[in-house]
Scaffold this active site. Sequence first.
Site, PDB file in Angstrom:
ATOM      1  N   ASP A 444       0.826  -1.209   0.000  1.00 51.97           N
ATOM      2  CA  ASP A 444       0.000   0.000   0.000  1.00 51.97           C
ATOM      3  C   ASP A 444       0.864   1.264   0.000  1.00 51.97           C
ATOM      4  O   ASP A 444       2.078   1.216   0.248  1.00 51.97           O
ATOM      5  CB  ASP A 444      -0.916  -0.024   1.228  1.00 51.97           C
ATOM      6  CG  ASP A 444      -2.284   0.560   0.944  1.00 51.97           C
ATOM      7  OD1 ASP A 444      -2.382   1.427   0.061  1.00 51.97           O
ATOM      8  OD2 ASP A 444      -3.248   0.163   1.623  1.00 51.97           O
ATOM      9  N   ASP A 512     -10.861   2.017  -3.318  1.00 46.46           N
ATOM     10  CA  ASP A 512     -11.377   1.705  -1.980  1.00 46.46           C
ATOM     11  C   ASP A 512     -12.898   1.681  -1.977  1.00 46.46           C
ATOM     12  O   ASP A 512     -13.510   1.189  -1.036  1.00 46.46           O
ATOM     13  CB  ASP A 512     -10.882   2.748  -0.966  1.00 46.46           C
ATOM     14  CG  ASP A 512      -9.507   2.400  -0.420  1.00 46.46           C
ATOM     15  OD1 ASP A 512      -9.033   1.270  -0.668  1.00 46.46           O
ATOM     16  OD2 ASP A 512      -8.902   3.258   0.248  1.00 46.46           O
TER      17      ASP A 512
HETATM   18  C1  GLA Z   1      -5.815   1.688   2.053  1.00 49.31           C
HETATM   19  C2  GLA Z   1      -6.231   0.537   1.180  1.00 49.31           C
HETATM   20  C3  GLA Z   1      -7.277  -0.290   1.895  1.00 49.31           C
HETATM   21  C4  GLA Z   1      -6.725  -0.762   3.231  1.00 49.31           C
HETATM   22  C5  GLA Z   1      -6.262   0.430   4.057  1.00 49.31           C
HETATM   23  C6  GLA Z   1      -5.550  -0.033   5.299  1.00 49.31           C
HETATM   24  O1  GLA Z   1      -6.835   2.625   2.171  1.00 49.31           O
HETATM   25  O2  GLA Z   1      -6.670   0.967  -0.066  1.00 49.31           O
HETATM   26  O3  GLA Z   1      -7.671  -1.391   1.107  1.00 49.31           O
HETATM   27  O4  GLA Z   1      -5.665  -1.656   3.005  1.00 49.31           O
HETATM   28  O5  GLA Z   1      -5.368   1.253   3.317  1.00 49.31           O
HETATM   29  O6  GLA Z   1      -5.116   1.018   6.097  1.00 49.31           O
END
Ligand code: GLA
Length: 691
Positions: A444, A512
């Site tokens: 990430d 997301d």
């Molecule tokens: C980001 C990702 C999510 C999740 C969060 C965790 O927003 O896109 O899928 O993994 O971080 O903090």
Amino acid sequence: MSIRFDEAALTWHLSGAGLSYVVGVGDGLPRQLHWGPAIPEGAVPALTREWREGYSFDDRLHTGAELLGELGPQFATPSLQLRHPDGAKGFDWHYRDHEIDGDALALSFTDRDLVLTLHYRLWDTGVLDRWASIEAGAAVEVTRFDSAAWTLPHWADYRLSHLSGEWAGEWQLRRVPLAVGETVLGSRRGNTSHQANPWIAVDDGTATETTGTVYSANLAWSGSWRVQIRRSAQGRVSVTGGAGQEGLRWTLRPGETWTTPVYSGLCSDEGFGGASRAWHEHLRRHVLPTAEEDAPVLFNSWEAVFFEVSEEKQLPLVDLAARVGCEQFVVDDGWFGRRLSDDAGLGDWWHNPDRFPNGLGPLIDAVHKAGMKFGIWVEPEMVNPDSDLYRAHPDWVHSQAGRERTQLRQQMVLDYGRPEVADWAFGWLDKLLGDNAIDFVKWDHNRPFTEVGRAGDDDPDRAYFEHVEAVYALKDRLRRNHPDVRIEGCAGGAARVDPGILRYVDQVWTSDNTDAGDRVNIQYGFSQAYPARAMGAWVTDEPSGFNHRTTSLRFRFQVASAGVLAVGGDLSEWSEAELDEAAEHISLYKRLRPVVQHGVQHRLGDPESDPLTGVQYVRGDQIAVLAFKTPWHCNRPLAPLRPFGIDADSRWTDEDTGETYWGATLNALGLPLRWAKADWDSAILRLRKVQ
Ligand code: GLA
């Protein structure tokens, strides 16, 4: 693929995949003489006609320039901007030599102590890669160095398609008349960005999904970027694109070679769909590292538990994920350091002993015993100020002297351009993967860059470029050390999706926003540039946090089945009936998977305007159609969805019902899909050609 060189005319003709690209330096400046359908060799000399002498107010050197420059009557925003120590600007092109190496061509030019090389490589997919490099014999300051400039055919009109968005709302396709003047797309965020993607397409305003000529380009760079599209009043269009935002400057050191990222272009005469299919094929065949593999159905615990991650809470989910047929179990954020929320812990990459008293081993064993692979979330480029790492190394983040260090999501960006930071990251990641039987990493990257630079560094803007190169190098090194580990690229959803990162990751997190209704549009936009094989798609719980919409489990599964299917809901809250239903959808997906992940994709309809849309995947004698019904009203009729490219005299069997159909009937009456009266319905059709 072939490259033919005409020494007398100084032209190079790259051809293959039905295309020709001709570049010439006959009048000194490297120019694109043709880019489009294949032309016979005999026609090449006629392309080198004298360039029109214009009026004194014209920018005569603009048309066709392989890089837009600063010298002479060139007034477009330059692709290359240099300032020499004596105050002189620009690059005065003097052809030096060329090199042909298989399908790759390099043309070199000199000016003062510099050697500038233009690189070309035409692929069997019709994609032309272009990039450039400068060998500096003496110091020179650079304020812009694009990878390539492209010239489009002279048409009566132009329309630009591009992808814009925001966090949780990426992949919005825009089609707009191309303004006379300059249109700038880009990211100043240090990553590719949610807001704009470097993919563009240009047509003359008449192309459709299935017809017309479309030129398209995409930049393989995962940092800040800029693409500038210039349309003159006379109707000439050129596109220049490359890494970095305007305003950066850096100095090439004597002896240094600076190489730009690859800017790829293609043209299709099969409309927007044809252009997308060419990108999909190219990315799968030549960019994504493991596209030939079936990507497993994964379970991800993020939306189920958010930061409440522990062995105790994950184990029941392991059983449930296995029960519904998931093939990979991914532990998301919260397993490490003091990461109880997004306030702390980034940088402290050891398991939290309160949450995993015996390390990660017992959970990993349970996952493997349940027949699944094990995946883990990391965010290696970031640090929370509340972490042991930051307390020990406050100087490791991007920062500028006397400036506040902006925190976003309570975190800062580590400066990977410092070798000690990149080494630290490799050290713990390599150990994490070496000490634990980890099969998959979700990588990430949850904030853009601010205050980029290094206090006291006399060339601080390099940090923008070095960071991206270091991330690529780190992923590459890890992949080589752990060849069986697969990586998912993620950046708060899709802030880092581009052909650059796709060389190092096996799939990406699309958004997301997991609301299935929104996903129909999000996936439509994503598919313009990127293949279903790379598109992670979760089924989550509703009402969704994004717009509080509720849709059926079936709709959610069928929407997510159009990419790499995953489950992200809290399975411990699902009823027995829901778990059974999920198992059926996943089992159907596994039958669809080879066609969805490895087939050729055709978009049926546009969810912006059509209440019924579908995605048709074709592989060998199999077709899979995933179709969706989004809100409609009575003055927007539900026209049947028709398949793409089926011969009238072919015959097809519905693999689920055994019914057979003539191609002619499917074309005339549409696909045999039944729709509920209510909105948010979906259908899957699997057809096999009768031999
Ligand atoms: C980001 C990702 C999510 C999740 C969060 C965790 O927003 O896109 O899928 O993994 O971080 O903090």
